[in-house]
Design an enzyme around this catalytic site. Structure first.
Site, PDB file in Angstrom:
ATOM      1  N   ASN A  37     -13.121  -0.105   6.452  1.00 65.65           N
ATOM      2  CA  ASN A  37     -12.728   0.220   5.088  1.00 65.65           C
ATOM      3  C   ASN A  37     -14.003   0.200   4.263  1.00 65.65           C
ATOM      4  O   ASN A  37     -14.707  -0.816   4.222  1.00 65.65           O
ATOM      5  CB  ASN A  37     -11.771  -0.821   4.508  1.00 65.65           C
ATOM      6  CG  ASN A  37     -10.396  -0.771   5.156  1.00 65.65           C
ATOM      7  OD1 ASN A  37     -10.119   0.121   5.968  1.00 65.65           O
ATOM      8  ND2 ASN A  37      -9.543  -1.702   4.789  1.00 65.65           N
TER       9      ASN A  37
ATOM     10  N   HIS B   5      -1.776  -7.186   6.889  1.00 64.07           N
ATOM     11  CA  HIS B   5      -2.474  -6.716   5.691  1.00 64.07           C
ATOM     12  C   HIS B   5      -2.121  -7.657   4.537  1.00 64.07           C
ATOM     13  O   HIS B   5      -1.434  -7.281   3.582  1.00 64.07           O
ATOM     14  CB  HIS B   5      -2.108  -5.259   5.387  1.00 64.07           C
ATOM     15  CG  HIS B   5      -3.056  -4.550   4.460  1.00 64.07           C
ATOM     16  ND1 HIS B   5      -3.631  -3.327   4.751  1.00 64.07           N
ATOM     17  CD2 HIS B   5      -3.545  -4.885   3.234  1.00 64.07           C
ATOM     18  CE1 HIS B   5      -4.405  -2.939   3.746  1.00 64.07           C
ATOM     19  NE2 HIS B   5      -4.370  -3.875   2.806  1.00 64.07           N
TER      20      HIS B   5
ATOM     21  N   ASP C  96       7.890  -6.626  -6.168  1.00 68.74           N
ATOM     22  CA  ASP C  96       9.328  -6.756  -5.886  1.00 68.74           C
ATOM     23  C   ASP C  96       9.951  -5.405  -5.539  1.00 68.74           C
ATOM     24  O   ASP C  96      10.790  -5.303  -4.642  1.00 68.74           O
ATOM     25  CB  ASP C  96      10.082  -7.340  -7.090  1.00 68.74           C
ATOM     26  CG  ASP C  96       9.798  -8.820  -7.281  1.00 68.74           C
ATOM     27  OD1 ASP C  96       8.942  -9.359  -6.543  1.00 68.74           O
ATOM     28  OD2 ASP C  96      10.419  -9.434  -8.179  1.00 68.74           O
TER      29      ASP C  96
ATOM     30  N   HIS D 286       5.387 -14.461  -8.363  1.00 65.39           N
ATOM     31  CA  HIS D 286       6.538 -15.063  -9.033  1.00 65.39           C
ATOM     32  C   HIS D 286       6.146 -16.365  -9.739  1.00 65.39           C
ATOM     33  O   HIS D 286       6.618 -16.642 -10.839  1.00 65.39           O
ATOM     34  CB  HIS D 286       7.669 -15.330  -8.025  1.00 65.39           C
ATOM     35  CG  HIS D 286       8.238 -14.067  -7.452  1.00 65.39           C
ATOM     36  ND1 HIS D 286       8.913 -14.004  -6.258  1.00 65.39           N
ATOM     37  CD2 HIS D 286       8.207 -12.785  -7.919  1.00 65.39           C
ATOM     38  CE1 HIS D 286       9.276 -12.756  -6.011  1.00 65.39           C
ATOM     39  NE2 HIS D 286       8.860 -11.999  -7.003  1.00 65.39           N
TER      40      HIS D 286
ATOM     41  N   GLU E  88      -9.928   3.208   5.671  1.00 61.70           N
ATOM     42  CA  GLU E  88      -9.719   3.343   4.224  1.00 61.70           C
ATOM     43  C   GLU E  88     -10.996   3.828   3.570  1.00 61.70           C
ATOM     44  O   GLU E  88     -12.083   3.350   3.884  1.00 61.70           O
ATOM     45  CB  GLU E  88      -9.392   1.991   3.551  1.00 61.70           C
ATOM     46  CG  GLU E  88      -7.995   1.504   3.728  1.00 61.70           C
ATOM     47  CD  GLU E  88      -7.756   0.161   3.030  1.00 61.70           C
ATOM     48  OE1 GLU E  88      -8.360  -0.097   1.965  1.00 61.70           O
ATOM     49  OE2 GLU E  88      -6.965  -0.625   3.563  1.00 61.70           O
TER      50      GLU E  88
ATOM     51  N   GLN F 137       2.109  -3.616  -0.744  1.00 55.33           N
ATOM     52  CA  GLN F 137       1.722  -2.730  -1.834  1.00 55.33           C
ATOM     53  C   GLN F 137       2.726  -1.604  -2.094  1.00 55.33           C
ATOM     54  O   GLN F 137       2.740  -1.042  -3.183  1.00 55.33           O
ATOM     55  CB  GLN F 137       0.338  -2.133  -1.554  1.00 55.33           C
ATOM     56  CG  GLN F 137      -0.752  -3.197  -1.565  1.00 55.33           C
ATOM     57  CD  GLN F 137      -2.124  -2.630  -1.299  1.00 55.33           C
ATOM     58  OE1 GLN F 137      -2.504  -2.433  -0.156  1.00 55.33           O
ATOM     59  NE2 GLN F 137      -2.894  -2.349  -2.329  1.00 55.33           N
TER      60      GLN F 137
ATOM     61  N   ASN G  83      -6.384  -6.525   8.592  1.00 53.65           N
ATOM     62  CA  ASN G  83      -7.065  -5.742   7.575  1.00 53.65           C
ATOM     63  C   ASN G  83      -8.009  -6.639   6.788  1.00 53.65           C
ATOM     64  O   ASN G  83      -7.575  -7.570   6.108  1.00 53.65           O
ATOM     65  CB  ASN G  83      -6.060  -5.127   6.601  1.00 53.65           C
ATOM     66  CG  ASN G  83      -6.762  -4.293   5.533  1.00 53.65           C
ATOM     67  OD1 ASN G  83      -7.285  -3.229   5.834  1.00 53.65           O
ATOM     68  ND2 ASN G  83      -6.806  -4.793   4.296  1.00 53.65           N
ATOM     69  N   GLU G  84      -9.295  -6.383   6.912  1.00 55.96           N
ATOM     70  CA  GLU G  84     -10.318  -7.001   6.068  1.00 55.96           C
ATOM     71  C   GLU G  84     -10.364  -8.526   6.107  1.00 55.96           C
ATOM     72  O   GLU G  84     -10.009  -9.195   5.126  1.00 55.96           O
ATOM     73  CB  GLU G  84     -10.168  -6.526   4.618  1.00 55.96           C
ATOM     74  CG  GLU G  84     -10.284  -5.022   4.464  1.00 55.96           C
ATOM     75  CD  GLU G  84     -10.428  -4.586   3.010  1.00 55.96           C
ATOM     76  OE1 GLU G  84     -10.223  -5.412   2.108  1.00 55.96           O
ATOM     77  OE2 GLU G  84     -10.743  -3.407   2.785  1.00 55.96           O
TER      78      GLU G  84
ATOM     79  N   ARG H 193      -1.481   5.403   8.426  1.00 57.50           N
ATOM     80  CA  ARG H 193      -1.733   3.979   8.666  1.00 57.50           C
ATOM     81  C   ARG H 193      -0.889   3.154   7.691  1.00 57.50           C
ATOM     82  O   ARG H 193      -1.011   3.323   6.473  1.00 57.50           O
ATOM     83  CB  ARG H 193      -3.222   3.680   8.466  1.00 57.50           C
ATOM     84  CG  ARG H 193      -3.536   2.213   8.522  1.00 57.50           C
ATOM     85  CD  ARG H 193      -5.032   1.910   8.354  1.00 57.50           C
ATOM     86  NE  ARG H 193      -5.221   0.480   8.370  1.00 57.50           N
ATOM     87  CZ  ARG H 193      -5.762  -0.236   7.391  1.00 57.50           C
ATOM     88  NH1 ARG H 193      -6.231   0.349   6.307  1.00 57.50           N
ATOM     89  NH2 ARG H 193      -5.853  -1.548   7.495  1.00 57.50           N
TER      90      ARG H 193
ATOM     91  N   TYR I 167     -15.766   1.357   0.476  1.00 59.34           N
ATOM     92  CA  TYR I 167     -15.584   1.882  -0.877  1.00 59.34           C
ATOM     93  C   TYR I 167     -16.887   2.030  -1.653  1.00 59.34           C
ATOM     94  O   TYR I 167     -17.034   2.930  -2.455  1.00 59.34           O
ATOM     95  CB  TYR I 167     -14.644   0.972  -1.683  1.00 59.34           C
ATOM     96  CG  TYR I 167     -13.211   1.067  -1.224  1.00 59.34           C
ATOM     97  CD1 TYR I 167     -12.344   2.009  -1.775  1.00 59.34           C
ATOM     98  CD2 TYR I 167     -12.723   0.243  -0.215  1.00 59.34           C
ATOM     99  CE1 TYR I 167     -11.033   2.122  -1.348  1.00 59.34           C
ATOM    100  CE2 TYR I 167     -11.407   0.355   0.222  1.00 59.34           C
ATOM    101  CZ  TYR I 167     -10.564   1.289  -0.348  1.00 59.34           C
ATOM    102  OH  TYR I 167      -9.267   1.403   0.079  1.00 59.34           O
TER     103      TYR I 167
HETATM  104  C1  BGC Z   1      -7.521  -3.031   0.737  1.00 56.72           C
HETATM  105  C2  BGC Z   1      -6.391  -2.315   0.033  1.00 56.72           C
HETATM  106  C3  BGC Z   1      -6.747  -2.127  -1.422  1.00 56.72           C
HETATM  107  C4  BGC Z   1      -7.982  -1.256  -1.498  1.00 56.72           C
HETATM  108  C5  BGC Z   1      -8.443  -0.892  -2.902  1.00 56.72           C
HETATM  109  C6  BGC Z   1      -8.883  -2.569   0.341  1.00 56.72           C
HETATM  110  O1  BGC Z   1      -9.710  -3.670   0.185  1.00 56.72           O
HETATM  111  O2  BGC Z   1      -7.340  -3.034   2.119  1.00 56.72           O
HETATM  112  O3  BGC Z   1      -5.227  -3.052   0.203  1.00 56.72           O
HETATM  113  O4  BGC Z   1      -5.705  -1.607  -2.185  1.00 56.72           O
HETATM  114  O5  BGC Z   1      -9.045  -1.920  -0.864  1.00 56.72           O
HETATM  115  O6  BGC Z   1      -8.855  -2.021  -3.600  1.00 56.72           O
END
Ligand code: BGC
Length: 506
Positions: free
Chosen positions: A329, A144, A74, A61, A400, A41, A188-189, A99, A331
């Protein structure tokens, strides 16, 4: 729907009352603050200095407009060249830790340890050393999402040999960086890796092989994680003295009505219990409800055996307890229901047909730029207390948490999100949850996977038009800095400057 919605409203209004009374809240003394990113990222330099192709290079690509803005990583934030500026930003914020993830194909261009790419290793050495110069702890994620393409060509996470491939790679990382890295995260996830990449088409490699591939991936990934853990535990822990865990994406699942309580708990078990139960529960193994449901469906569908692979008793023991901490993580939250219409709702076979429920979000919830990012802070509290209760209060790092916009320096909605979610986390700490650190996603805007550069998560805004990828602090950066400096959550703090400086000591 109504019941859940009302209960969310009632609970959030009790939170409001508490906030009004309690304007400044303290974080525990030992608590650490950080920010997070991931290699694909931010790094760019996708084919520089010997790095080989990974699955995100291939996807972006070969099929550029599978990404919303037809972009790719890129160059991304060009952190491969601009890492010193990134560390400067960490110092501006006063972070305790940062991290980031390692790019497997940058370190091992053949995918295997027969050839270690010195330039790739040097890049991470430079970054780590620059951080340590200023007492910023590295927290390193081994994987990741950017699998070397060659390994994908050989089946990727569905090939059981990946347990050894990953373990060999992990050993190289411990060997190269473990003298200075004291926090390791294997994956990660897993859910996003396996479900989105293999059982759906929403992340590379977009296989979309429903009801089988995601489960094969899950077992192999858990075994690979455990093998890396055991290598660290047996060969490196004594001399290097760090800790190693795994990061799961863990959302909260509300039941739509009382009748859906069981369905919501089963959604929890499928969505993150699938990975948490084998590692953190007392008995280990996939959650019983998954084993039963998938075995029964598979038999009824005419499969020769369950589509969910079994762990042998030895494998159960191998995976059980294989983490020093639970990385989370988080959200957002979801709502779950189940009714008669389920039989025809999902494709057969598929993961969601196996779960036999529908998961959605309320359109009335406040939301960020990302479709999934609805603001439900109470769900964070529920999640954290549920983990405490289910898995005997494991040490937790929030690896996260963050909010997306479409850009702009005055990001009051991001600030509000951070405050509400930290407040919910502090409620969980008050309940005795062993939460030791928090990383904001993200330090800076970056390539947001299928959404390219449209959705912005950064405390720092990145100007993708400028060759220097200029980074500018958003208002949220000043607020986060204040939280880190004071170790307090102050709802009324308003930054009185837009000039970022480095405080003494950083
Ligand atoms: C991921 C990140 C992502 C973030 C926001 C997480 O699921 O680990 O790579 O950018 O969420 O969507």
């Amino acid at each position: 729907m109504l019941t859940i919605f009302l209960s969310v409203l009632v609970l959030s209004s009790t939170h409001q009352i508490k906030k009004a009374r309690d304007n400044v809240r303290k974080f525990p003394d030992e608590f650490i603050f950080g920010a997070a990113t991931a290699s694909y990222q931010i790094e760019g330099a996708w084919d520089e200095d010997g790095k080989s192709e990974n699955i995100w290079d291939r996807l972006t690509h070969a099929d550029p407009c599978s990404i919303t803005d037809c972009s790719n990583g890129d160059i991304a934030d060009d952190s491969y060249h601009l890492y010193k500026r990134d560390v400067e930003m960490m110092r501006e914020l006063g972070l305790d830790f940062y991290r980031f993830s390692l790019s497997w194909s940058r370190i091992l261009p053949t995918s295997f340890p027969d050839k270690i790419n010195e330039a790739g290793v040097q890049y991470y050495n430079n970054l780590i050393d620059e951080m340590l110069k200023y007492n910023i702890e590295p927290m390193v994620t081994l994987y990741h999402w950017d699998l070397p393409q060659k390994l994908q060509d050989m089946g990727g996470w569905t090939n059981p040999y990946i347990v050894d491939w990953f373990a060999d790679y992990a050993r190289v990382a411990f060997e190269m960086f473990g003298d200075r890295v004291k926090y390791w995260i294997t994956m990660n996830e897993p859910r996003e890796i396996c479900y989105q990449g293999y059982g759906a088409n929403t992340k590379a490699p977009r296989l979309n092989i429903k009801g089988t591939a995601e489960y094969m991936c899950a077992k192999n990934l858990l075994m690979a994680h455990a093998k890396a853990y055991h290598i660290y535990n047996e060969e490196y822990r004594f001399s290097q003295g760090g800790i190693i865990g795994i990061t799961l994406s863990a959302n909260w699942y509300y039941s739509e009505t009382e009748a859906d309580i069981e369905a919501a708990e089963e959604a929890v078990q499928f969505e993150w219990g699938q990975y948490a139960n084998p590692i953190f529960s007392e008995k280990g193994d996939f959650p019983p409800v998954m084993k039963e449901k998938i075995a029964a469906k598979s038999a009824a569908q005419g499969f020769a055996r369950s589509r969910l692979p079994e762990f042998t008793p030895e494998e159960v023991e191998y995976v059980r307890g294989s983490a020093d901490f639970f990385g989370i993580n988080h959200y957002s939250s979801y709502i779950v229901y189940r009714n008669e219409s389920m039989a025809t709702y999902h494709e057969v076979p598929s993961y969601y047909d196996d779960l036999n429920a529908v998961i959605y979000q309320s359109s009335e919830w406040e939301h960020g730029a990302s479709d999934f990012l609805k603001v439900v802070p109470e769900g964070f509290y529920k999640l954290l207390t549920d983990i405490k209760q289910k898995y005997n209060n494991p040490p937790i790092y929030i690896t996260e948490n963050g909010y997306s916009t479409y850009g702009g320096l005055v990001d009051d909605d991001r600030i509000a999100y951070y405050r509400k979610y930290m407040d919910a986390m502090l409620d969980a700490i008050d309940e005795g949850c062993d939460i030791r650190g928090y990383a904001a996603w993200s330090l800076l805007d970056n390539f947001e996977w299928m959404e390219g550069y449209l959705e912005r998560f950064g405390l720092y805004e990145v100007d993708y038009e400028s060759p220097e990828r200029t980074r500018t602090p958003r208002k949220s950066a000043f607020v986060y800095k204040q939280i880190v400096r004071t170790r307090e959550l102050d709802w009324h703090y308003e930054p009185d400057t837009d000039v970022m400086t480095i405080d003494e000591g950083y």
